[in-house]
Design a protein around this motif. Structure first.
Motif, PDB file in Angstrom:
ATOM      1  N   ILE A 190      31.766  27.065  47.947  1.00 48.51           N
ATOM      2  CA  ILE A 190      30.544  26.579  48.596  1.00 48.51           C
ATOM      3  C   ILE A 190      31.019  25.918  49.889  1.00 48.51           C
ATOM      4  O   ILE A 190      31.538  24.793  49.869  1.00 48.51           O
ATOM      5  N   LEU A 191      30.882  26.607  50.988  1.00 51.25           N
ATOM      6  CA  LEU A 191      31.490  26.159  52.227  1.00 51.25           C
ATOM      7  C   LEU A 191      30.428  25.745  53.239  1.00 51.25           C
ATOM      8  O   LEU A 191      29.259  26.128  53.138  1.00 51.25           O
ATOM      9  N   ILE A 192      30.837  24.954  54.210  1.00 50.14           N
ATOM     10  CA  ILE A 192      29.913  24.338  55.154  1.00 50.14           C
ATOM     11  C   ILE A 192      30.215  24.832  56.562  1.00 50.14           C
ATOM     12  O   ILE A 192      31.354  24.768  57.024  1.00 50.14           O
ATOM     13  N   ARG A 193      29.172  25.317  57.229  1.00 44.45           N
ATOM     14  CA  ARG A 193      29.315  25.743  58.618  1.00 44.45           C
ATOM     15  C   ARG A 193      29.464  24.533  59.542  1.00 44.45           C
ATOM     16  O   ARG A 193      28.891  23.479  59.290  1.00 44.45           O
ATOM     17  N   ASP A 224      24.798  24.421  55.879  1.00 46.86           N
ATOM     18  CA  ASP A 224      25.076  23.592  57.056  1.00 46.86           C
ATOM     19  C   ASP A 224      24.872  22.119  56.760  1.00 46.86           C
ATOM     20  O   ASP A 224      24.832  21.306  57.682  1.00 46.86           O
ATOM     21  N   ASP A 225      24.738  21.768  55.475  1.00 42.32           N
ATOM     22  CA  ASP A 225      24.477  20.383  55.088  1.00 42.32           C
ATOM     23  C   ASP A 225      25.396  20.001  53.921  1.00 42.32           C
ATOM     24  O   ASP A 225      25.358  20.655  52.873  1.00 42.32           O
ATOM     25  N   PRO A 226      26.223  18.969  54.064  1.00 45.68           N
ATOM     26  CA  PRO A 226      27.140  18.605  52.980  1.00 45.68           C
ATOM     27  C   PRO A 226      26.440  18.130  51.722  1.00 45.68           C
ATOM     28  O   PRO A 226      26.950  18.329  50.614  1.00 45.68           O
ATOM     29  N   ASP A 227      25.266  17.497  51.854  1.00 48.84           N
ATOM     30  CA  ASP A 227      24.555  17.048  50.663  1.00 48.84           C
ATOM     31  C   ASP A 227      24.084  18.246  49.833  1.00 48.84           C
ATOM     32  O   ASP A 227      24.132  18.219  48.599  1.00 48.84           O
ATOM     33  N   ALA A 228      23.640  19.299  50.502  1.00 44.15           N
ATOM     34  CA  ALA A 228      23.251  20.512  49.789  1.00 44.15           C
ATOM     35  C   ALA A 228      24.450  21.143  49.095  1.00 44.15           C
ATOM     36  O   ALA A 228      24.344  21.644  47.963  1.00 44.15           O
ATOM     37  N   ALA A 229      25.616  21.116  49.736  1.00 44.22           N
ATOM     38  CA  ALA A 229      26.817  21.669  49.122  1.00 44.22           C
ATOM     39  C   ALA A 229      27.214  20.865  47.883  1.00 44.22           C
ATOM     40  O   ALA A 229      27.618  21.427  46.860  1.00 44.22           O
ATOM     41  N   GLY A 230      27.097  19.530  47.964  1.00 40.70           N
ATOM     42  CA  GLY A 230      27.377  18.705  46.792  1.00 40.70           C
ATOM     43  C   GLY A 230      26.417  18.992  45.654  1.00 40.70           C
ATOM     44  O   GLY A 230      26.821  19.033  44.480  1.00 40.70           O
ATOM     45  N   HIS A 231      25.142  19.188  45.975  1.00 41.74           N
ATOM     46  CA  HIS A 231      24.145  19.499  44.962  1.00 41.74           C
ATOM     47  C   HIS A 231      24.469  20.827  44.283  1.00 41.74           C
ATOM     48  O   HIS A 231      24.403  20.949  43.044  1.00 41.74           O
TER      49      HIS A 231
END
Length: 322
Positions: A190-193, A224-231
């Motif tokens: 799950i990676l972040i742009r 593009d959002d770290p909180d979404a990646a954590g979720h």
């Protein structure tokens, strides 16, 4: 005062490229900004801008004038604000830029005690994961990492900006053990742009002995959002590479755990950014000091360290829930 207003309108218009953007920062109409600049040009007897329907560009005389007055204008505004503060206390709008989840989780809770001490200050905060142009957009302070250190900007380090690999316990239990960075190959990532480029960086892991290894995850999900990646990681969708400050709320609730706890990505520093003025407005200086003190009181530099987080949370998974 008309001349000072004209200079302020000129400087902001030069920084932002048009009267409309300068008007938003200055709290004026575009027509008023244009008139103030025209009066200044008439007073000086020189044309400062070449005007088109879409954008302003500085003339040679305009660029020379901007370089001469910009620092003095910022210093004058700081001196005026500080003079008022001697009798009324710090007051006025405090424009701060900060990332979404980090700002909500850590910085907003620090605001109440600041406002209790300085009730005449009016916070005007912008939440955005993209680094702002601090000077051109008229912010007093920005908080985050990865800002370009342009001329006229100062950075004050708050904490390390380490990134760590995390996943839900259920995800890890349902797949092969991950004991070394090589075991990441082919696993769901799950990676972040990057908010600046829109691309995913090729991150490199490090350990305390100086060894390095690539983050070789499969790019299954991009956010593009770290909180979404954590979720998504907490829901068992894969392994996420998160900044420690983004991962901690999920880790402390037991929703995710570290993967390869002896490895992390060096990400520089989480910092406060502010204009390099000899006379900072008192409201800005006091806010900076307040945030630094809150970080110290809450032990956030240690909590945001990948090394300390590895020892406290991953080594004793039940500690955060006891």
């Amino acid at each position: 005062m008309d001349t000072l207003n004209g200079i302020a309108c000129f400087v902001r218009s030069a920084e932002l490229g048009n009267f409309a953007a300068a008007a938003r920062v200055l709290g004026l109409t575009p027509a008023a900004v244009g008139k103030n600049v025209a009066r200044l040009e008439a007073e000086l007897g020189v044309r400062l801008f070449q005007r088109t329907t879409r954008r302003l560009s500085l003339t040679e005389a305009g660029e020379a004038f901007r370089l001469e007055v910009q620092g003095s204008l910022d210093q004058l505004h700081g001196a005026m604000a500080n003079a008022r503060a001697r009798t009324t206390g710090p007051a006025g709008s405090l424009r701060v830029a900060l990332p979404y989840a980090f700002g909500r989780e850590y910085i907003v809770p620090m605001l109440a005690s600041f406002l209790e001490a300085f009730p005449a200050v009016r916070p005007d905060w912008r939440f955005d994961n993209r680094p702002v142009d601090l000077i051109a957009e008229g912010f007093d302070v920005a908080i985050g990492g990865g800002f370009d250190m342009r001329p006229g900007v100062v950075a004050r380090a708050l904490a390390p900006a380490h990134r760590i690999l995390v996943a839900s316990p259920e995800f890890l239990a349902n797949g092969p053990a991950i004991a070394t960075p090589a075991d990441l190959a082919g696993r769901e990532g799950i990676l972040i742009r990057s908010p600046q480029t829109g691309r995913v960086r090729d991150w490199v892991l490090s350990d305390r002995h100086g060894a390095e290894a690539a983050v070789a995850l499969d790019r299954r999900i991009l956010f593009d959002d770290p909180d979404a990646a954590g979720h998504a990681a907490a829901l068992g969708m894969g392994i996420a590479l998160l900044a420690v400050q983004s991962a901690l709320p999920w880790m402390e609730r037991g929703r995710i755990v570290r993967v390869l706890p002896d490895w992390w990505v060096e990400g520089g520093q989480l910092s406060l950014y502010y204009p390099a003025q000899r006379l900072l407005p008192q409201k800005t200086r006091l806010f900076i000091d307040h945030i630094v003190e809150c970080f110290r009181e809450q032990d956030l530099p240690a909590r945001f360290s990948a090394v300390d987080a590895a020892i406290r949370i991953t080594r004793d998974p039940g500690a955060s829930r006891r």
